[in-house]
Design a protein around this motif. Sequence first.
Motif, PDB file in Angstrom:
ATOM      1  N   ASN A 256      56.299  48.603 -27.311  1.00 41.73           N
ATOM      2  CA  ASN A 256      56.041  48.263 -28.439  1.00 41.73           C
ATOM      3  C   ASN A 256      54.538  48.059 -29.085  1.00 41.73           C
ATOM      4  N   LEU A 257      53.818  48.467 -28.007  1.00 42.16           N
ATOM      5  CA  LEU A 257      52.344  48.539 -28.230  1.00 42.16           C
ATOM      6  C   LEU A 257      51.897  49.684 -29.239  1.00 42.16           C
ATOM      7  N   LYS A 258      51.166  49.369 -30.096  1.00 40.83           N
ATOM      8  CA  LYS A 258      50.904  50.038 -31.084  1.00 40.83           C
ATOM      9  C   LYS A 258      49.301  50.750 -31.112  1.00 40.83           C
ATOM     10  N   ALA A 259      49.193  51.696 -31.547  1.00 45.32           N
ATOM     11  CA  ALA A 259      47.662  52.488 -31.386  1.00 45.32           C
ATOM     12  C   ALA A 259      46.978  52.003 -32.657  1.00 45.32           C
ATOM     13  N   GLY A 260      45.606  51.796 -32.662  1.00 43.64           N
ATOM     14  CA  GLY A 260      45.157  51.409 -33.808  1.00 43.64           C
ATOM     15  C   GLY A 260      43.813  50.654 -33.304  1.00 43.64           C
ATOM     16  N   ASP A 261      42.910  50.235 -34.343  1.00 41.02           N
ATOM     17  CA  ASP A 261      41.677  49.535 -34.158  1.00 41.02           C
ATOM     18  C   ASP A 261      41.997  47.870 -34.307  1.00 41.02           C
ATOM     19  N   TYR A 262      41.545  46.997 -33.418  1.00 39.04           N
ATOM     20  CA  TYR A 262      42.095  45.539 -33.680  1.00 39.04           C
ATOM     21  C   TYR A 262      40.740  44.656 -33.710  1.00 39.04           C
ATOM     22  N   THR A 263      40.818  43.670 -34.581  1.00 41.17           N
ATOM     23  CA  THR A 263      39.910  42.678 -34.650  1.00 41.17           C
ATOM     24  C   THR A 263      40.326  41.489 -33.794  1.00 41.17           C
ATOM     25  N   VAL A 264      39.832  41.212 -32.354  1.00 46.87           N
ATOM     26  CA  VAL A 264      40.412  40.043 -31.567  1.00 46.87           C
ATOM     27  C   VAL A 264      39.472  38.682 -32.292  1.00 46.87           C
ATOM     28  N   PRO A 265      40.139  37.945 -32.692  1.00 46.02           N
ATOM     29  CA  PRO A 265      39.342  36.605 -33.262  1.00 46.02           C
ATOM     30  C   PRO A 265      38.934  35.741 -32.107  1.00 46.02           C
ATOM     31  N   ALA A 266      37.589  35.095 -32.561  1.00 46.84           N
ATOM     32  CA  ALA A 266      36.952  34.267 -31.604  1.00 46.84           C
ATOM     33  C   ALA A 266      38.160  33.335 -31.054  1.00 46.84           C
ATOM     34  N   GLY A 267      38.111  32.965 -29.761  1.00 46.53           N
ATOM     35  CA  GLY A 267      39.134  31.827 -29.270  1.00 46.53           C
ATOM     36  C   GLY A 267      40.762  32.148 -29.068  1.00 46.53           C
ATOM     37  N   SER A 268      40.629  33.645 -28.889  1.00 44.46           N
ATOM     38  CA  SER A 268      42.162  34.223 -28.797  1.00 44.46           C
ATOM     39  C   SER A 268      42.299  34.102 -27.263  1.00 44.46           C
ATOM     40  N   THR A 269      43.650  33.818 -27.106  1.00 49.38           N
ATOM     41  CA  THR A 269      44.155  33.593 -25.755  1.00 49.38           C
ATOM     42  C   THR A 269      44.888  35.060 -25.169  1.00 49.38           C
ATOM     43  N   LEU A 270      45.130  35.097 -23.869  1.00 52.05           N
ATOM     44  CA  LEU A 270      46.067  36.189 -23.443  1.00 52.05           C
ATOM     45  C   LEU A 270      47.113  36.395 -24.388  1.00 52.05           C
ATOM     46  N   LEU A 271      47.787  35.329 -24.463  1.00 55.14           N
ATOM     47  CA  LEU A 271      49.217  35.247 -25.299  1.00 55.14           C
ATOM     48  C   LEU A 271      49.036  35.782 -26.939  1.00 55.14           C
ATOM     49  N   ASP A 272      47.683  35.351 -27.365  1.00 54.02           N
ATOM     50  CA  ASP A 272      47.465  35.899 -28.727  1.00 54.02           C
ATOM     51  C   ASP A 272      47.052  37.440 -28.651  1.00 54.02           C
TER      52      ASP A 272
ATOM     53  N   SER B 284      50.428  39.203 -28.239  1.00 55.66           N
ATOM     54  CA  SER B 284      51.097  39.193 -29.642  1.00 55.66           C
ATOM     55  C   SER B 284      50.774  40.276 -30.617  1.00 55.66           C
ATOM     56  N   GLN B 285      49.341  40.181 -30.799  1.00 55.18           N
ATOM     57  CA  GLN B 285      48.471  41.152 -31.869  1.00 55.18           C
ATOM     58  C   GLN B 285      48.774  42.514 -31.623  1.00 55.18           C
ATOM     59  N   ILE B 286      48.718  42.839 -30.323  1.00 55.05           N
ATOM     60  CA  ILE B 286      49.119  44.293 -29.936  1.00 55.05           C
ATOM     61  C   ILE B 286      50.315  44.769 -30.087  1.00 55.05           C
ATOM     62  N   SER B 287      51.233  44.009 -29.365  1.00 56.69           N
ATOM     63  CA  SER B 287      52.700  44.340 -29.328  1.00 56.69           C
ATOM     64  C   SER B 287      53.264  44.227 -30.764  1.00 56.69           C
ATOM     65  N   GLY B 288      52.463  43.502 -31.721  1.00 54.61           N
ATOM     66  CA  GLY B 288      53.147  43.401 -33.205  1.00 54.61           C
ATOM     67  C   GLY B 288      52.457  44.677 -34.042  1.00 54.61           C
ATOM     68  N   GLY B 289      51.311  45.227 -33.487  1.00 52.74           N
ATOM     69  CA  GLY B 289      50.597  46.288 -34.237  1.00 52.74           C
ATOM     70  C   GLY B 289      49.914  45.651 -35.349  1.00 52.74           C
ATOM     71  N   ARG B 290      49.252  44.418 -35.171  1.00 48.04           N
ATOM     72  CA  ARG B 290      48.528  43.947 -36.241  1.00 48.04           C
ATOM     73  C   ARG B 290      47.160  44.256 -36.119  1.00 48.04           C
ATOM     74  N   GLY B 291      46.661  45.543 -36.339  1.00 47.01           N
ATOM     75  CA  GLY B 291      45.630  46.085 -36.596  1.00 47.01           C
ATOM     76  C   GLY B 291      45.196  46.692 -37.615  1.00 47.01           C
TER      77      GLY B 291
END
Length: 332
Positions: free
Chosen positions: A84-100, A103-110
């Motif tokens: 489910n990993l989605k290509a794209g540019d992502y902004t990983v917020p400060a304080g993000s954990t491995l789980l975060d 979830s962000q990359i597998s959900g394509g929230r970039g």
Amino acid sequence: MDYKYYQAHKHLIHATATILVAGALIWLGWVIIIPTPALEVSQRIHVGSGQSLSVISNMLKTRGLVRSSVIFRVYLQALGRERNLKAGDYTVPAGSTLLDIASQISGGRGSSTDVVVFIPEGYNIWEIDQRLTDSKLITEGQFANAYGSREGFIFPDTYRFRPDSLLGEIEQKMETNGQNKTQGLIGGLSAPAKERILTIASIIEKEARDESDMYLVSGVIANRLKRHMALEIDATVSYGACLRRFKIDHKDCEVHLIGVGKEIKIDSAYNTYTRASLPPGPISNPGLTSIKAALNPKGDYLYYLSTRDGSQVIFAKTGAEHVANRRKYLGL
């Protein structure tokens, strides 16, 4: 382990095992739920199209965004999200954990850098070329010059392309999509039979808008071919004229600007006024509805016309009825 030794030291062994398990759990918790120092501030990352989970997890570890590439990879695999990993540019917020991050990359929230291109049903190769040119994926004429012979096989749909996509990748993605989408309809046909259906469907795309009309236009085509009657369809004539001009100057051609009055006097394989047959190939790229109509012709009509505003298609069974319709709806 010697049984007597175990009995004598079992409390120590159990305590050691407990400490090791506790330590492993603490380490695992530290890896999974404690942000890395690099994430004291937000970070930007890029996930490329087609990159594997292994490549992505190693990139995150190298950037210091996760503490263990193995745990990141195993976590996504355990959840069944490795595909489910989605290509794209992502902004990983400060304080993000491995789980975060997972979830962000597998959900394509970039914010994807992909170029989105919509190809409408019934577009021909020059219109597709123009869409790709407008999207800055190609230079004008490049696609039509390379893939004009694939007219009819470029499936109309919404596509996402990398900005640096190669010409061949663009065409292959659209044609493969068409093969997959039409497999249930024409996948089992021979190559000539498939091209015949796509040719009929490509004409239907130019002659009818409503689904019900598509089946009746398909019927008119089938009925006239059975009787060895010329189809007399302007759209094929215009396409043939564009094709002739394109071979000369290699510039995109706007079919709707072709004056059919003069062209129907020039015999060609696409002139369905002078030849009682289908043109040698598709004149546009049809969608699923027109393909279904081409496979299932309806009605016993032999003639049709479109009203001047294009809102209606009027069908007739006889020449006399068609003449009356021309007088009534077109004033001819």
